[in-house]
Design a protein around this motif. Structure first.
Motif, PDB file in Angstrom:
ATOM      1  N   PRO A  28       0.766  -1.092   0.109  1.00 21.93           N
ATOM      2  CA  PRO A  28       0.108   0.035  -0.020  1.00 21.93           C
ATOM      3  C   PRO A  28       0.935   1.248  -0.116  1.00 21.93           C
ATOM      4  O   PRO A  28       2.071   1.267   0.497  1.00 21.93           O
ATOM      5  CB  PRO A  28      -0.684  -0.201   1.379  1.00 21.93           C
ATOM      6  N   LYS A  29       0.225   2.169  -0.420  1.00 20.54           N
ATOM      7  CA  LYS A  29       0.840   3.607  -0.360  1.00 20.54           C
ATOM      8  C   LYS A  29       2.107   3.791  -1.279  1.00 20.54           C
ATOM      9  O   LYS A  29       3.100   4.520  -0.837  1.00 20.54           O
ATOM     10  CB  LYS A  29       1.083   4.187   1.075  1.00 20.54           C
ATOM     11  N   LYS A  31       4.487   1.475  -1.683  1.00 20.75           N
ATOM     12  CA  LYS A  31       5.681   0.941  -1.055  1.00 20.75           C
ATOM     13  C   LYS A  31       5.793  -0.568  -1.796  1.00 20.75           C
ATOM     14  O   LYS A  31       4.938  -1.066  -2.388  1.00 20.75           O
ATOM     15  CB  LYS A  31       5.464   0.728   0.448  1.00 20.75           C
ATOM     16  N   ASP A  48      10.417   1.712   1.165  1.00 15.68           N
ATOM     17  CA  ASP A  48       9.821   3.095   0.487  1.00 15.68           C
ATOM     18  C   ASP A  48      10.515   3.308  -0.927  1.00 15.68           C
ATOM     19  O   ASP A  48       9.526   3.728  -1.673  1.00 15.68           O
ATOM     20  CB  ASP A  48      10.199   4.092   1.427  1.00 15.68           C
TER      21      ASP A  48
END
Length: 252
Positions: A28-29, A31, A48
């Protein structure tokens, strides 16, 4: 392969096996999750920025392209009727090549998915080598490819399609088959055999990362059963609800 090129090529994929048992999942996001079956953990390292991770840069740098394959399964018995779950071995160059979808579509008089599957089986059910087609929900073949004796490489996938391929050895799904359906945007995968076909279909709540980790663990540890096909089929039936898919063996 350069990192930016890798990220671009991953736009249509959910995950990739960078090396044996080492997976890189989308997280998610924006990453990423780096997971190794040898670590025996539920969740791997969350990353990241790929370019700032030396190990990932090294592994991706060894890739020439991102490509999947389907192949016939094989198993070898061990102590206490534990069978290994492996793909059939393939040696030599990859001779997979695209064919014209019209050659299959012309044999499907009534355009349904079922009729397209039947046409493929009529064409390749008794072949000594593997081929594949990708069929949409309306029964049209969008991708047709002929491969090698025990596998066929996949150079693209069709979103939501049913990927149909033949297993000349009549085996059940291989780990490679499961990695294709879980990692790409196809909706289901079929492996034909002399008496019918096996079908694996992702549901809306399919847990692809967890499923791929489970497949990797089984590759490592093996399965118990009366034989290789029985062991894998039982495992796939048993875990349908857990991972959000359906599995069936359709007999003529």
């Amino acid at each position: 392969m350069e990192i930016q090129s890798f990220i671009y090529k991953m736009r249509d994929f959910n995950s990739v096996e960078l090396a044996d048992g080492i997976f890189l999942f989308k997280a998610p996001k924006g990453k990423w999750e780096l997971w190794n079956v040898e670590d025996d953990v539920e969740e791997g390292e969350i990353i990241d920025d790929l370019i700032a991770h030396p190990k990932v840069v090294e592994l991706i740098g060894k890739l020439e392209t991102i490509e999947f394959e389907v192949m016939g399964g094989r198993g070898a018995g061990g102590m206490g009727a534990v069978f290994s779950w492996k793909g059939a071995s393939h040696r030599g160059l990859d001779h997979s090549m695209d064919n014209l979808p019209a050659r299959v579509n012309n044999k499907v008089k009534i355009k349904t998915r079922e009729q397209a599957i039947k046409a493929f089986r009529d064409m390749h059910g008794k072949d000594a080598g593997e081929s594949l087609v990708q069929i949409d929900r309306n029964g049209f073949v969008h991708h047709y490819r002929n491969g090698n004796k025990t596998n066929v490489s996949i150079n693209r996938t069709v979103k939501g399609a049913t990927l149909v391929h033949n297993h000349p050895n009549n085996s059940t799904f291989s780990p490679a088959d499961m990695k294709v359906v879980a990692s790409t945007n196809v909706g289901s995968i079929i492996a034909t055999h002399s008496k019918g076909y096996r079908e694996f279909t992702k549901q809306s709540h399919f847990k692809q990362n967890d499923f791929l980790k489970a497949v990797a663990r089984v590759e490592k540890n093996g399965l118990k059963g009366k034989g290789p096909n029985d062991a894998v089929d039982r495992w796939l039936k048993r875990n349908q609800k857990k991972y959000g898919y359906t599995f069936k063996n359709v007999l003529d």
